[in-house]
Design a protein around this motif. Structure first.
Motif, PDB file in Angstrom:
ATOM      1  N   ASN A  32       0.903  -0.973   0.134  1.00 45.59           N
ATOM      2  CA  ASN A  32       0.165   0.118  -0.097  1.00 45.59           C
ATOM      3  C   ASN A  32       0.866   1.354  -0.081  1.00 45.59           C
ATOM      4  N   ASP A  33       0.771   2.110  -1.044  1.00 50.56           N
ATOM      5  CA  ASP A  33       1.665   3.519  -1.366  1.00 50.56           C
ATOM      6  C   ASP A  33       1.570   4.073   0.129  1.00 50.56           C
ATOM      7  N   SER A  34       0.448   4.204   0.588  1.00 46.06           N
ATOM      8  CA  SER A  34       0.423   5.319   1.786  1.00 46.06           C
ATOM      9  C   SER A  34       1.027   4.772   2.975  1.00 46.06           C
ATOM     10  N   LEU A  35       1.455   3.505   3.015  1.00 49.95           N
ATOM     11  CA  LEU A  35       2.008   2.837   4.175  1.00 49.95           C
ATOM     12  C   LEU A  35       3.598   2.505   4.155  1.00 49.95           C
ATOM     13  N   LYS A  36       4.035   2.955   2.849  1.00 49.57           N
ATOM     14  CA  LYS A  36       5.628   2.417   2.590  1.00 49.57           C
ATOM     15  C   LYS A  36       6.594   2.892   3.620  1.00 49.57           C
ATOM     16  N   LYS A  37       6.414   4.202   4.282  1.00 52.51           N
ATOM     17  CA  LYS A  37       7.213   4.748   5.180  1.00 52.51           C
ATOM     18  C   LYS A  37       6.776   4.243   6.609  1.00 52.51           C
ATOM     19  N   LEU A  38       5.608   3.715   6.975  1.00 57.13           N
ATOM     20  CA  LEU A  38       5.394   3.319   8.181  1.00 57.13           C
ATOM     21  C   LEU A  38       6.452   2.265   8.734  1.00 57.13           C
ATOM     22  N   PRO A  39       7.099   2.763   9.922  1.00 54.71           N
ATOM     23  CA  PRO A  39       8.020   1.667  10.479  1.00 54.71           C
ATOM     24  C   PRO A  39       7.408   0.323  10.961  1.00 54.71           C
ATOM     25  N   ILE A  40       8.108  -0.688  10.580  1.00 58.03           N
ATOM     26  CA  ILE A  40       7.571  -1.888  10.987  1.00 58.03           C
ATOM     27  C   ILE A  40       8.729  -2.668  11.478  1.00 58.03           C
ATOM     28  N   ILE A  41       8.521  -3.074  12.821  1.00 54.24           N
ATOM     29  CA  ILE A  41       9.585  -3.736  13.573  1.00 54.24           C
ATOM     30  C   ILE A  41       9.387  -5.233  13.629  1.00 54.24           C
ATOM     31  N   PHE A  42       9.870  -6.125  13.372  1.00 54.87           N
ATOM     32  CA  PHE A  42       9.853  -7.475  13.617  1.00 54.87           C
ATOM     33  C   PHE A  42      10.020  -7.874  14.868  1.00 54.87           C
ATOM     34  N   LEU A  43       8.952  -8.709  15.592  1.00 51.45           N
ATOM     35  CA  LEU A  43       9.284  -9.000  17.190  1.00 51.45           C
ATOM     36  C   LEU A  43       9.431 -10.535  17.420  1.00 51.45           C
ATOM     37  N   SER A  44      10.271 -11.195  17.445  1.00 52.96           N
ATOM     38  CA  SER A  44      10.350 -12.794  17.152  1.00 52.96           C
ATOM     39  C   SER A  44      11.219 -13.381  18.132  1.00 52.96           C
ATOM     40  N   SER A  45      10.928 -14.687  18.360  1.00 53.60           N
ATOM     41  CA  SER A  45      11.965 -15.393  19.038  1.00 53.60           C
ATOM     42  C   SER A  45      13.023 -16.267  18.256  1.00 53.60           C
ATOM     43  N   LYS A  46      12.624 -16.088  16.880  1.00 50.63           N
ATOM     44  CA  LYS A  46      13.601 -16.429  16.065  1.00 50.63           C
ATOM     45  C   LYS A  46      14.806 -15.369  15.895  1.00 50.63           C
ATOM     46  N   ASP A  47      15.758 -15.973  15.888  1.00 50.30           N
ATOM     47  CA  ASP A  47      16.895 -14.858  16.147  1.00 50.30           C
ATOM     48  C   ASP A  47      18.039 -15.202  14.996  1.00 50.30           C
ATOM     49  N   SER A  48      17.952 -15.883  14.263  1.00 44.56           N
ATOM     50  CA  SER A  48      19.075 -16.175  13.148  1.00 44.56           C
ATOM     51  C   SER A  48      19.201 -15.143  12.291  1.00 44.56           C
ATOM     52  N   GLU A  49      20.359 -15.035  11.724  1.00 44.61           N
ATOM     53  CA  GLU A  49      20.590 -14.215  10.827  1.00 44.61           C
ATOM     54  C   GLU A  49      19.851 -14.324   9.504  1.00 44.61           C
TER      55      GLU A  49
END
Length: 121
Positions: free
Chosen positions: A70-87
């Protein structure tokens, strides 16, 4: 203006902990149980930042990709929150449009630091 933070996670415990940490710092918090519900909530609530779990029935990677389409959401910061921590997991999160990756269990300091990095106080 109070910043709105959306937390998308299928774990009630994670949602509650994030809610407590963020509200104590003065943020407005929107809690969502899964990626599918988040797609509607993002448009309705217009958050300033999203924390999203990777492992959910409608997973965080797919949800992030749809939000980013969605073009209007391209700059919205999204931070993944996970127990999976591999590179690999972290790289995949960034490849689908995430801005950052926070590993569970997170601390109050780590979650607030990320919020301040992307949206300020």
């Amino acid at each position: 203006m109070v910043k709105k933070i959306m937390v998308i996670d299928d774990s009630p415990v994670i949602r509650k902990v994030a809610d407590n940490f963020l509200k104590k710092e003065g943020y407005q918090v929107i809690l969502v149980e899964d990626g599918f519900d988040a797609l509607v909530s993002v448009m309705e609530e217009e958050p300033d930042l999203i924390f999203i779990d990777v492992l959910m029935p409608f997973d965080g990677y797919k949800t992030c990709q749809i939000i980013r389409s969605n073009d209007s959401l391209k700059k919205l910061p999204i931070i993944f929150l996970s127990s999976k921590d591999s590179e690999f997991d972290k790289a995949r999160g960034l490849m689908v449009g995430g801005n950052d990756y926070l590993t569970k269990p997170f601390t109050k300091e780590s979650i607030i630091e990320v919020v301040k990095k992307y949206v300020g106080n």
